[in-house]
Design an enzyme around this catalytic site. Sequence first.
Site, mmCIF file in Angstrom:
data_model
loop_
_atom_site.group_PDB
_atom_site.id
_atom_site.type_symbol
_atom_site.label_atom_id
_atom_site.label_comp_id
_atom_site.label_asym_id
_atom_site.label_seq_id
_atom_site.Cartn_x
_atom_site.Cartn_y
_atom_site.Cartn_z
ATOM 1 N N LYS A 98 0.797 -1.226 0.000
ATOM 2 C CA LYS A 98 0.000 0.000 0.000
ATOM 3 C C LYS A 98 0.832 1.280 0.000
ATOM 4 O O LYS A 98 0.286 2.359 -0.193
ATOM 5 C CB LYS A 98 -0.982 0.001 1.181
HETATM 6 N N1 PMP Z 1 -2.843 -7.479 1.256
HETATM 7 C C1 PMP Z 1 -2.753 -6.632 2.272
HETATM 8 C C2 PMP Z 1 -2.022 -7.052 3.514
HETATM 9 C C3 PMP Z 1 -3.371 -5.367 2.193
HETATM 10 O O1 PMP Z 1 -3.294 -4.506 3.238
HETATM 11 C C4 PMP Z 1 -4.070 -5.012 1.026
HETATM 12 C C5 PMP Z 1 -4.741 -3.669 0.912
HETATM 13 N N2 PMP Z 1 -5.859 -3.473 1.727
HETATM 14 C C6 PMP Z 1 -4.156 -5.940 -0.019
HETATM 15 C C7 PMP Z 1 -3.504 -7.163 0.119
HETATM 16 C C8 PMP Z 1 -4.967 -5.668 -1.267
HETATM 17 O O2 PMP Z 1 -4.445 -4.694 -2.135
HETATM 18 P P1 PMP Z 1 -5.386 -3.753 -2.987
HETATM 19 O O3 PMP Z 1 -6.030 -2.771 -2.044
HETATM 20 O O4 PMP Z 1 -4.469 -3.066 -3.957
HETATM 21 O O5 PMP Z 1 -6.414 -4.585 -3.685
#
Ligand code: PMP
Length: 325
Positions: free
Chosen positions: A44
């Site tokens: 993120k």
């Molecule tokens: N894995 C973790 C540990 C996350 O914090 C997030 C984001 N909330 C994601 C995966 C998913 O990524 P995205 O928001 O880009 O879909």
Amino acid sequence: MGVCDGFVEAIGNTPLIRLQAASEATGCEILGKAEFMNPGGSVKDRAAWWMIREAERIGRLQPGATIVEGTAGNTGIGLAHICNARGYSSLIYMPDNQSREKVDILETLGAEVRVVPTVPYANEMNYQKQAKRYAESLDTAVWVNQFDNTANRLAHYESTGPEIWKQTEGRVDAFVCAVGTGGTIAGVSKYLKQKREDIQLILLDCIGSALYNFVTTGTVTMSDGTSITEGIGNSRITDNLAGARIDWALQITDQDAVSMVYRLLREEGWFFGSSTGVNVCGAIEVARKLGPGHTIVTVLCDGGGKYRSSLFNREWLAKKGFAID
Ligand code: PMP
């Protein structure tokens, strides 16, 4: 890579790591984008920086402003670092089903954290809606809105996607990843599909989320059950995910994800969070479907240190009914 001038320049350009056991078991190259190596510790950081940079570019962020966001934690951590580096304050709303460690890190970084009851998105007390309302009540605050602010997916279109293409020298057959806001999968898929239309894009979903059903049937209906994974799953199609080029989807159980993070730890020395367990399980399933000789890329989203009191705590696991081999 030369010298990075400060925090934001240290975001991105992460290694692409070959997962040895998964690759050997499937006869494929299973490669993980090492997003846990970003300076704030997760995938993120890229989205946080792109969203702040865009707000600065359009003149919405004045010196001393407060950045307000609803987050499962990692976006907040990225934002809090960048706020410190660029002279803003941060105020973070989090649902109360996320790890204690993420709250502690945010507070240590200087963010004000408001942990609120976990309620569905349709409820006005949902953490995302509370963040929006609070930001709107202040003159000097900016609501980041990671779910629907498409500067999030742009980060992955402009950085993660091109890095994967370059690091694999164009030899990528499939990209596989779990979805929270959808920024990662949407940005990477757009870039890779432009490079080569036949690259397979596979969305991974946890139980108790609507995204598997959405990709498979076109209807946004929640699957039964709940998940202990953090940062992934969603009940709606965000502006970031809308229009993403996804070929198919797989559902991964919590037990499989839990077993995978322990295998990666014990057999290969990696210490990852639960969404990475989902991603590696998904990459292996895709490798088995495609057959030997393919290159599958996934995301190593964050490290396990933030989940010491849950995923890496034996009593917690036993209470939740998980077995570790
Ligand atoms: N894995 C973790 C540990 C996350 O914090 C997030 C984001 N909330 C994601 C995966 C998913 O990524 P995205 O928001 O880009 O879909």
